[in-house]
Enzyme design. Structure first.
Site, PDB file in Angstrom:
ATOM      1  N   SER A  84      -4.486  -3.041 -58.143  1.00  0.00           N
ATOM      2  CA  SER A  84      -3.107  -3.389 -58.473  1.00  0.00           C
ATOM      3  C   SER A  84      -3.065  -4.866 -58.807  1.00  0.00           C
ATOM      4  O   SER A  84      -4.085  -5.560 -58.747  1.00  0.00           O
ATOM      5  CB  SER A  84      -2.203  -3.108 -57.276  1.00  0.00           C
ATOM      6  OG  SER A  84      -2.484  -4.056 -56.266  1.00  0.00           O
ATOM      7  N   LYS A  85      -1.884  -5.350 -59.144  1.00  0.00           N
ATOM      8  CA  LYS A  85      -1.713  -6.753 -59.534  1.00  0.00           C
ATOM      9  C   LYS A  85      -2.305  -7.718 -58.497  1.00  0.00           C
ATOM     10  O   LYS A  85      -2.722  -8.814 -58.827  1.00  0.00           O
ATOM     11  CB  LYS A  85      -0.237  -7.066 -59.717  1.00  0.00           C
ATOM     12  CG  LYS A  85       0.362  -6.432 -60.941  1.00  0.00           C
ATOM     13  CD  LYS A  85       1.172  -7.463 -61.703  1.00  0.00           C
ATOM     14  CE  LYS A  85       1.778  -6.905 -62.960  1.00  0.00           C
ATOM     15  NZ  LYS A  85       0.841  -6.755 -64.052  1.00  0.00           N
ATOM     16  N   ARG A  86      -2.272  -7.291 -57.249  1.00  0.00           N
ATOM     17  CA  ARG A  86      -2.795  -8.165 -56.200  1.00  0.00           C
ATOM     18  C   ARG A  86      -4.288  -8.483 -56.359  1.00  0.00           C
ATOM     19  O   ARG A  86      -4.799  -9.444 -55.809  1.00  0.00           O
ATOM     20  CB  ARG A  86      -2.557  -7.520 -54.819  1.00  0.00           C
ATOM     21  CG  ARG A  86      -1.464  -8.236 -54.037  1.00  0.00           C
ATOM     22  CD  ARG A  86      -1.139  -7.496 -52.785  1.00  0.00           C
ATOM     23  NE  ARG A  86      -0.575  -6.182 -53.113  1.00  0.00           N
ATOM     24  CZ  ARG A  86      -0.688  -5.100 -52.377  1.00  0.00           C
ATOM     25  NH1 ARG A  86      -1.349  -5.149 -51.256  1.00  0.00           N
ATOM     26  NH2 ARG A  86      -0.125  -3.965 -52.737  1.00  0.00           N
ATOM     27  N   ASP A  87      -4.976  -7.652 -57.103  1.00  0.00           N
ATOM     28  CA  ASP A  87      -6.409  -7.869 -57.285  1.00  0.00           C
ATOM     29  C   ASP A  87      -6.710  -8.772 -58.481  1.00  0.00           C
ATOM     30  O   ASP A  87      -7.853  -8.932 -58.878  1.00  0.00           O
ATOM     31  CB  ASP A  87      -7.117  -6.518 -57.462  1.00  0.00           C
ATOM     32  CG  ASP A  87      -6.845  -5.607 -56.284  1.00  0.00           C
ATOM     33  OD1 ASP A  87      -7.129  -6.018 -55.156  1.00  0.00           O
ATOM     34  OD2 ASP A  87      -6.303  -4.493 -56.491  1.00  0.00           O
ATOM     35  N   GLY A  88      -5.669  -9.367 -59.055  1.00  0.00           N
ATOM     36  CA  GLY A  88      -5.854 -10.215 -60.242  1.00  0.00           C
ATOM     37  C   GLY A  88      -5.319  -9.482 -61.459  1.00  0.00           C
ATOM     38  O   GLY A  88      -4.716  -8.417 -61.318  1.00  0.00           O
TER      39      GLY A  88
END
Ligand code: GLU
Length: 490
Positions: free
Chosen positions: A252-256
């Site tokens: 998800s966005k949290r992973d970049g």
């Protein structure tokens, strides 16, 4: 042997996700390697979620990555149209065949009824399987209810059986169709659902190999029973294990950054992204990591796609990006950096011949992404820099002492110029020893005076690129600041 036909079938319902970019790249490489054809088909059956602007984003993303298609939107081909929504007449024709052969029945269950049944199944911890309520309605009753204006979807009659096939990536796989229940293939308004449309489209476009994400496996088994019911051969299927994050979850966005658009705007190079993506699941069988598109076309095969889930590590992309940036010809890199630097507000167009390229060359070793150039090059293009006073004054020295040293630097620069890196180095080292300072004690105030900060490319090269005029003007200003007098014009 017939030439293979590969395809990519994205749904234009959002950004081009890295998983889809990988699927597209793999199919493209397979097509090129086998001398086959690469077809792009837009799967816009979800009318409410499909948008033309997402189509554009997808096209741009593919082109940016160097993934060109042989047939598809904007190009045409013998198997068009290439948008699923423009193929519904064909879908209806084939639906008719299934109806004629008794594989499809009309289902009058309302969405509410179906949702209730699903809830009940959930509460009783049963799989949410269609009850078969409308399965055995007689033709007469069906007709009567249709005539009375009831709406009815088209449901495929699933016979209990084991469905099995040999997956190009996963090997032999099987599933018990007895667990599914009958499924809808066409809505009451005649619009086909994805799972049915894809069978008809792959068949009529003579697709030989359908390679896609592993999230489609359960669809594949259902598609196979439809191929069988229509007595047409399915393509070969290959499913690519999903890309997960370090915690083994869906990324998800949290992973970049996770979409191609983000990679573009965040200053990654397409060759780095492509290299990064291709290794998410595939490996060459040895330690090599850097591959051009041509090398990939020579080497790529599904045999070397692992059935384990690849792990998404954005740091690795940063690493690839740095390697590609450092290896690039300066002129090329400057061209790529230009729009980013302009977007950062730097006025690069009024600077002299080659100044921008020289500045880029100095930073080439130090930046990781094209977006880094905005900050890194700022001091080259500012009228004046604001030296960080904390570091402008020589450590444990006084402001006046530094000012007078810089005054001497100014004299030397005026006399000898900054054009020759060797000459600058020798007169500045000479001055340091004359002052009884360590070289670094003199170089730091100079660096801060002419660039504003401590972290910059090598000093003499930086002076050389800035040129006499800028160096002199900045030294003057630093001296004025150190002496607490208003800045003097150079
Ligand atoms: N339209 C599907 C998707 O975007 C792809 C289906 C397929 O490759 O068969 O996930």
């Amino acid at each position: 042997m017939t030439k293979p036909r590969y395809r990519m079938a994205p749904s234009p319902t959002g950004a081009l996700h890295i998983g889809n970019a990988r699927t597209a790249l793999y199919n493209y490489l397979l097509a090129r390697r086998t001398g086959g054809t690469y077809v792009l088909r837009i799967e816009d059956t979800a009318r409410d979620r499909s948008r033309p602007e997402f189509e554009q984003t997808i096209f741009e993303g593919f082109r940016w990555l160097g993934i060109e298609w042989d047939e598809g939107p904007g190009i045409g081909g013998d198997y068009g149209p290439y948008r699923q929504s423009e193929r519904v007449d064909l879908h209806r024709e084939w639906l008719g065949k299934l109806i004629d052969r008794g594989w499809v029945y009309r289902c009058f269950c309302t969405p509410e009824e179906l949702a209730d049944a699903r809830k009940r199944a959930q509460a009783e911890k049963r799989p949410p399987k269609y009850s078969g309520k409308c399965r055995n309605l007689s033709e007469a009753e069906t007709q009567q209810r249709l005539d009375a204006g009831e709406t009815a979807a088209y449901r495929f009659r699933v016979e209990p059986r084991i469905v099995e096939y040999r997956d190009l990536v996963l090997g032999d796989v099987r599933e018990d169709a007895g667990l599914w229940g009958d499924f809808v293939i066409c809505r009451s308004n005649w619009l086909p659902v994805y799972n049915f449309a894809v069978v008809i489209d792959d068949h009529t476009m003579e697709i030989t190999d359908a390679v896609r994400g592993a999230d489609h496996i359960s669809n594949t088994f259902r598609q196979i029973v439809m191929y069988d019911a229509l007595e047409i051969p399915p393509p070969r299927f290959g499913h690519l294990p999903l890309i997960l994050n370090r915690k083994k979850q869906k990324i998800s966005k949290r992973d970049g950054a996770v979409s191609v658009e983000e990679y573009m705007t965040q200053g990654y190079l397409p060759e780095a992204v492509r290299n990064f993506i291709v290794l998410l699941g595939w490996n060459p069988g040895d330690e090599r990591e850097m591959f051009s598109l041509e090398e990939l076309v020579d080497e790529y095969s599904l045999d070397r796609v692992s059935s384990a889930n690849p792990i998404y590590d954005i740091d690795k992309l940063d690493w690839f990006n740095g390697v590609y940036m450092r290896g690039m010809a300066v002129g090329e890199l400057a061209g790529r950096a230009r729009p980013f630097v302009k977007a950062a507000g730097l006025n690069i167009d009024s600077s002299g011949n080659g100044y921008f390229e020289q500045a880029v060359a100095l930073e080439q070793e130090r930046v990781k992404k094209l977006t880094d150039f905005g900050d890194a090059l700022a001091f080259f293009f500012q009228e004046q820099v604001d030296p960080d006073m904390k570091f402008l004054v020589r450590k444990r020295g006084t402001a006046e002492e530094t000012a007078s040293a810089l005054q001497k630097v100014l004299g030397l620069v005026r006399e000898y110029g900054v054009d020759d890196v060797g000459v600058s180095e020798s007169y500045l080292r000479g001055l340091a020893s004359e002052l009884g300072w360590k070289a670094g004690e003199l170089f730091m105030p100079i660096r801060v005076a002419i660039t504003g900060s401590r972290a910059t490319p090598p000093l003499f090269e930086t002076m050389q690129v800035l040129g006499d005029e800028r160096v002199i003007s900045r030294l003057n200003r630093a001296i004025a600041l150190l002496r607490g007098v208003p800045s003097v014009a150079s």
